[in-house]
Design a protein around this motif. Structure first.
Motif, PDB file in Angstrom:
ATOM      1  N   ILE A   1       0.823  -1.217   0.000  1.00  0.00           N
ATOM      2  CA  ILE A   1       0.000   0.000   0.000  1.00  0.00           C
ATOM      3  C   ILE A   1       0.858   1.269   0.000  1.00  0.00           C
ATOM      4  O   ILE A   1       0.655   2.155  -0.846  1.00  0.00           O
ATOM      5  CB  ILE A   1      -0.965   0.001   1.202  1.00  0.00           C
ATOM      6  N   PRO A   2       1.873   1.423   0.896  1.00  0.00           N
ATOM      7  CA  PRO A   2       2.709   2.631   0.814  1.00  0.00           C
ATOM      8  C   PRO A   2       3.456   2.728  -0.520  1.00  0.00           C
ATOM      9  O   PRO A   2       3.572   3.818  -1.090  1.00  0.00           O
ATOM     10  CB  PRO A   2       3.687   2.468   1.987  1.00  0.00           C
ATOM     11  N   GLN A   3       3.949   1.571  -1.020  1.00  0.00           N
ATOM     12  CA  GLN A   3       4.709   1.605  -2.264  1.00  0.00           C
ATOM     13  C   GLN A   3       3.826   1.976  -3.446  1.00  0.00           C
ATOM     14  O   GLN A   3       4.295   2.602  -4.412  1.00  0.00           O
ATOM     15  CB  GLN A   3       5.366   0.245  -2.513  1.00  0.00           C
ATOM     16  N   LEU A   4       2.549   1.618  -3.400  1.00  0.00           N
ATOM     17  CA  LEU A   4       1.625   1.979  -4.472  1.00  0.00           C
ATOM     18  C   LEU A   4       1.533   3.490  -4.624  1.00  0.00           C
ATOM     19  O   LEU A   4       1.589   4.028  -5.744  1.00  0.00           O
ATOM     20  CB  LEU A   4       0.247   1.383  -4.177  1.00  0.00           C
ATOM     21  N   PHE A   5       1.432   4.191  -3.513  1.00  0.00           N
ATOM     22  CA  PHE A   5       1.355   5.652  -3.571  1.00  0.00           C
ATOM     23  C   PHE A   5       2.704   6.272  -3.931  1.00  0.00           C
ATOM     24  O   PHE A   5       2.758   7.257  -4.677  1.00  0.00           O
ATOM     25  CB  PHE A   5       0.859   6.204  -2.234  1.00  0.00           C
ATOM     26  N   LEU A   6       3.773   5.685  -3.411  1.00  0.00           N
ATOM     27  CA  LEU A   6       5.102   6.214  -3.734  1.00  0.00           C
ATOM     28  C   LEU A   6       5.423   6.022  -5.219  1.00  0.00           C
ATOM     29  O   LEU A   6       6.117   6.848  -5.823  1.00  0.00           O
ATOM     30  CB  LEU A   6       6.167   5.534  -2.879  1.00  0.00           C
ATOM     31  N   ALA A   7       4.914   4.925  -5.821  1.00  0.00           N
ATOM     32  CA  ALA A   7       5.142   4.688  -7.246  1.00  0.00           C
ATOM     33  C   ALA A   7       4.428   5.722  -8.105  1.00  0.00           C
ATOM     34  O   ALA A   7       4.796   5.918  -9.276  1.00  0.00           O
ATOM     35  CB  ALA A   7       4.684   3.281  -7.624  1.00  0.00           C
ATOM     36  N   LEU A   8       3.418   6.354  -7.549  1.00  0.00           N
ATOM     37  CA  LEU A   8       2.733   7.432  -8.264  1.00  0.00           C
ATOM     38  C   LEU A   8       3.354   8.795  -7.979  1.00  0.00           C
ATOM     39  O   LEU A   8       3.476   9.637  -8.877  1.00  0.00           O
ATOM     40  CB  LEU A   8       1.252   7.449  -7.870  1.00  0.00           C
ATOM     41  N   ILE A   9       3.782   9.000  -6.742  1.00  0.00           N
ATOM     42  CA  ILE A   9       4.237  10.327  -6.318  1.00  0.00           C
ATOM     43  C   ILE A   9       5.686  10.590  -6.698  1.00  0.00           C
ATOM     44  O   ILE A   9       6.017  11.628  -7.296  1.00  0.00           O
ATOM     45  CB  ILE A   9       4.045  10.488  -4.797  1.00  0.00           C
ATOM     46  N   VAL A  10       6.605   9.645  -6.348  1.00  0.00           N
ATOM     47  CA  VAL A  10       8.034   9.885  -6.544  1.00  0.00           C
ATOM     48  C   VAL A  10       8.391  10.065  -8.020  1.00  0.00           C
ATOM     49  O   VAL A  10       9.101  11.025  -8.381  1.00  0.00           O
ATOM     50  CB  VAL A  10       8.866   8.765  -5.891  1.00  0.00           C
ATOM     51  N   PRO A  11       7.927   9.183  -8.943  1.00  0.00           N
ATOM     52  CA  PRO A  11       8.222   9.454 -10.360  1.00  0.00           C
ATOM     53  C   PRO A  11       7.658  10.795 -10.832  1.00  0.00           C
ATOM     54  O   PRO A  11       8.269  11.469 -11.674  1.00  0.00           O
ATOM     55  CB  PRO A  11       7.547   8.272 -11.088  1.00  0.00           C
ATOM     56  N   GLY A  12       6.502  11.179 -10.297  1.00  0.00           N
ATOM     57  CA  GLY A  12       5.938  12.480 -10.658  1.00  0.00           C
ATOM     58  C   GLY A  12       6.821  13.628 -10.222  1.00  0.00           C
ATOM     59  O   GLY A  12       7.009  14.615 -10.960  1.00  0.00           O
ATOM     60  N   ILE A  13       7.381  13.505  -9.005  1.00  0.00           N
ATOM     61  CA  ILE A  13       8.290  14.548  -8.510  1.00  0.00           C
ATOM     62  C   ILE A  13       9.541  14.621  -9.378  1.00  0.00           C
ATOM     63  O   ILE A  13      10.025  15.714  -9.729  1.00  0.00           O
ATOM     64  CB  ILE A  13       8.668  14.264  -7.037  1.00  0.00           C
ATOM     65  N   ILE A  14      10.084  13.456  -9.754  1.00  0.00           N
ATOM     66  CA  ILE A  14      11.298  13.433 -10.590  1.00  0.00           C
ATOM     67  C   ILE A  14      11.003  14.008 -11.971  1.00  0.00           C
ATOM     68  O   ILE A  14      11.810  14.765 -12.534  1.00  0.00           O
ATOM     69  CB  ILE A  14      11.834  11.998 -10.681  1.00  0.00           C
ATOM     70  N   LEU A  15       9.835  13.659 -12.546  1.00  0.00           N
ATOM     71  CA  LEU A  15       9.459  14.233 -13.842  1.00  0.00           C
ATOM     72  C   LEU A  15       9.351  15.751 -13.752  1.00  0.00           C
ATOM     73  O   LEU A  15       9.760  16.472 -14.678  1.00  0.00           O
ATOM     74  CB  LEU A  15       8.129  13.640 -14.322  1.00  0.00           C
ATOM     75  N   ALA A  16       8.802  16.246 -12.648  1.00  0.00           N
ATOM     76  CA  ALA A  16       8.679  17.697 -12.462  1.00  0.00           C
ATOM     77  C   ALA A  16      10.049  18.368 -12.405  1.00  0.00           C
ATOM     78  O   ALA A  16      10.200  19.538 -12.781  1.00  0.00           O
ATOM     79  CB  ALA A  16       7.892  17.986 -11.189  1.00  0.00           C
ATOM     80  N   ALA A  17      11.067  17.619 -11.961  1.00  0.00           N
ATOM     81  CA  ALA A  17      12.420  18.181 -11.917  1.00  0.00           C
ATOM     82  C   ALA A  17      13.136  18.031 -13.259  1.00  0.00           C
ATOM     83  O   ALA A  17      13.974  18.868 -13.623  1.00  0.00           O
ATOM     84  CB  ALA A  17      13.225  17.491 -10.814  1.00  0.00           C
TER      85      ALA A  17
END
Length: 577
Positions: A135-151
């Motif tokens: 469950i935590p990894q599911l949200f991190l798989a959505l959030i962390v790549p999004g943050i990296i793409l934003a950078a």
């Protein structure tokens, strides 16, 4: 995608720990971007901008601080996920126990104890990876790549586009492989549950197996189940390794594309060194949460299979608890009446009782007799509230038993079973189950009246002696005396006895009979009778056969009528002569 709405519902019951875990993980992703930027800047200063090398100590200090913060963020994220999971498991254990208790002994007797134990213990533990990892990894798989793409996008649009286009391949392959993994994991969980239940049943019956020389045969059966579990586990591992290979391959290809295009542009002078290094450092971190999600997808799959076993127990038909206040008029001066009562057990087409009508008079001794399967135990289960009639009604005086609070009603009943259940606790704890508010003097009186006093005095530890598993350290007669002592300590106006002397020798029976006669004196008593000595002294005898009342009366009245009762008594007398 392994998203089970029932399990997600449990996760939403503990939102704060999981929210903290996701926020901490996202903070770790943001720190990873800062770390990549400072590393790329450090390399650029070290090799290209030598005039700025004086800034290196500060940058290295910042790298150390970021590394420490990343470690703390990862630790805090896992800690909060584990805390939320622990809370869910604790709550689920409680709910499962309440569900089993609500269903009562009729349900537990219909399912192997080992299977039920495996479901509740191993089943809840199998949910741990689902909540603490998936469950935590599911949200991190959505959030962390999004943050990296934003950078990455503001720095280099082409690299951001490549990352954006290759990222969906990982969850796509994960879902495709997950379909096969789900079936294999379900088979593995079913085999594990069956093996655990079978093993416990064999342990409980080991004495019988040894006596009949069948222990080695059962050992071979366990070996077969173990081999079946090994095969299903290997099937799951094969799919898991295939999944890991595929996800790693997709991530490696994506990283290679980024590296090649960045290298070519760097050589052509269309991309500066720091930017190229910054993107190359972030690319593995972009795919990492997605690859970890694939790995934890399989870890959480077992949780979904376990949920398929657990939730039917929670969601099945459980009779609602009765909440009406019980009348203070409950006393041994009201009759208990069965009015056209019909009972069906789950999965059975034939009624256990069919439109039976009889009355248990107050202050009298009523006996239920009949062949095995006649419905005697069903009558007791009805009185104890373990089952409810499909049709008809049960009255205490003029009050319908279904309108009374079940817990309060049971407080007015003392039950002496044929095979008393003893727990591996002290004798004191086993006896005061009947009345935890009893004083020491009341306990001593119950011991003397049940004939257990001399037994307790002969034991080195007295009442602090452990009874052993299922009363293994006690004889059958001592176990029966404990059941009778419980009934004395209960001091209830209604006594139900499932003939506790049916498997005793004549001397012990006579001794127990004295205590039982004292127990039921002046009380409303219902007895399932197996021996003529018990039947003869009953004020009223009710004869059951195939779930119906076929005769009732006193001993003398029934002897004068042809039928089951006279034939049974005649057969006993003929056997004794």
């Amino acid at each position: 995608m392994n998203l089970d709405r029932r399990l997600l519902g449990l996760a939403t019951s503990q939102p704060l720990p999981f929210l903290k875990a996701v926020v901490s993980g996202a903070a770790g992703g943001a720190l990873q971007i800062a770390q990549a930027y400072i590393l790329s800047l450090t390399a650029a200063l070290l090799f290209l901008h030598t005039e700025r090398r004086g800034e290196l100590p500060m940058l290295l200090g910042m790298l150390a601080a970021i590394a420490l913060l990343k470690t703390l963020a990862g630790w805090w994220s896992q800690r909060e996920a584990d805390r939320g999971t622990g809370n869910i498991k604790e709550e689920l254990h409680k709910r499962l126990l309440e569900a089993v208790i609500a269903r009562g002994p009729i349900y537990t007797s219909s399912i192997a104890s080992g299977t039920l134990s495996s479901r509740i213990s191993k089943g809840v533990e199998a949910l741990d990876p689902y909540f603490s990892q998936f469950i935590p990894q599911l949200f991190l798989a959505l959030i962390v790549p999004g943050i990296i793409l934003a950078a990455v996008f503001p720095t280099d649009t082409l690299s951001g586009t490549i990352l954006l286009c290759t990222a969906p391949l990982i969850p796509l392959f994960m879902v495709l492989i997950g379909q096969a993994a789900k079936k294999a994991t379900a088979r593995q969980w079913e085999t594990l549950t069956r093996m655990g239940g079978y093993f416990l049943d064999i342990l409980q019956g080991l004495t019988t197996l040894k006596l009949f020389g069948r222990s080695r045969e059962r050992g071979a059966a366990i070996s077969e189940l173990s081999e079946a579990f090994r095969k299903t586990t290997m099937d799951v591992l094969k799919i898991a390794f295939l999944s890991s290979l595929t996800l790693e391959l997709v991530g490696a290809i994506g990283t290679a594309i980024i590296a090649v295009q960045a290298g070519l542009r760097l050589m052509q002078g269309t991309m500066d060194y720091q930017t190229a290094l910054f993107i190359l450092l972030l690319t593995p971190d972009f795919y990492l949460p997605l690859r970890q999600l694939g790995t934890k997808f399989h870890a959480g799959m077992e949780g979904v299979s376990a949920a398929d076993d657990l939730f039917p127990l929670l969601e099945g038909n459980v009779q609602p608890a009765q909440t009406h206040a019980i009348s203070t008029a409950i006393a041994p001066n009201h009759p208990i009446s069965f009015k056209n009562v019909t009972v069906f057990y789950p999965g059975k087409d034939t009624p256990a009782l069919e439109a039976i009508t009889f009355t248990i008079e107050p202050g009298k001794k009523t006996a239920l007799v009949g062949p095995s399967g006649a419905g005697k135990s069903t009558c007791i289960n009805l009185l104890l509230g373990f089952i409810q009639p499909e049709k008809g009604s049960m009255l205490y005086g003029r009050t319908n038993l279904s309108s009374l609070d079940l817990a309060s009603w049971r407080e007015h009943i003392a039950w002496v079973p044929q095979h008393p259940r003893l727990f591996n606790r002290t004798l004191r704890e086993n006896i005061i189950l009947a009345n935890r508010s009893a004083s020491e003097s009341e306990l001593m009186e119950a011991l003397e009246l049940s004939g257990l006093g001399p037994v307790i005095k002969a034991l080195p530890d007295g009442l602090d002696t452990l009874a052993g598993e299922r009363g293994a350290r006690l004889s059958g007669g001592e176990a029966q005396r404990i059941a009778i002592a419980r009934a004395f300590l209960r001091n209830a106006p209604i006594v139900i006895l499932d003939e506790p002397t049916s498997h005793t020798d004549p001397q012990l029976e006579a001794s127990l009979r004295t205590s039982i006669d004292t127990l039921i004196s002046g009380r409303t008593a219902l007895i399932i009778a197996h021996r003529l000595s018990t039947i003869r002294n009953a004020d009223r005898i009710i004869v059951l056969d195939k779930g119906t009342v076929i005769a009732e009366g006193t001993h003398e009245e029934l002897l004068g009528q042809p039928g089951y009762y006279r034939e049974a008594v005649t057969s006993v007398n003929r056997g004794c002569s």
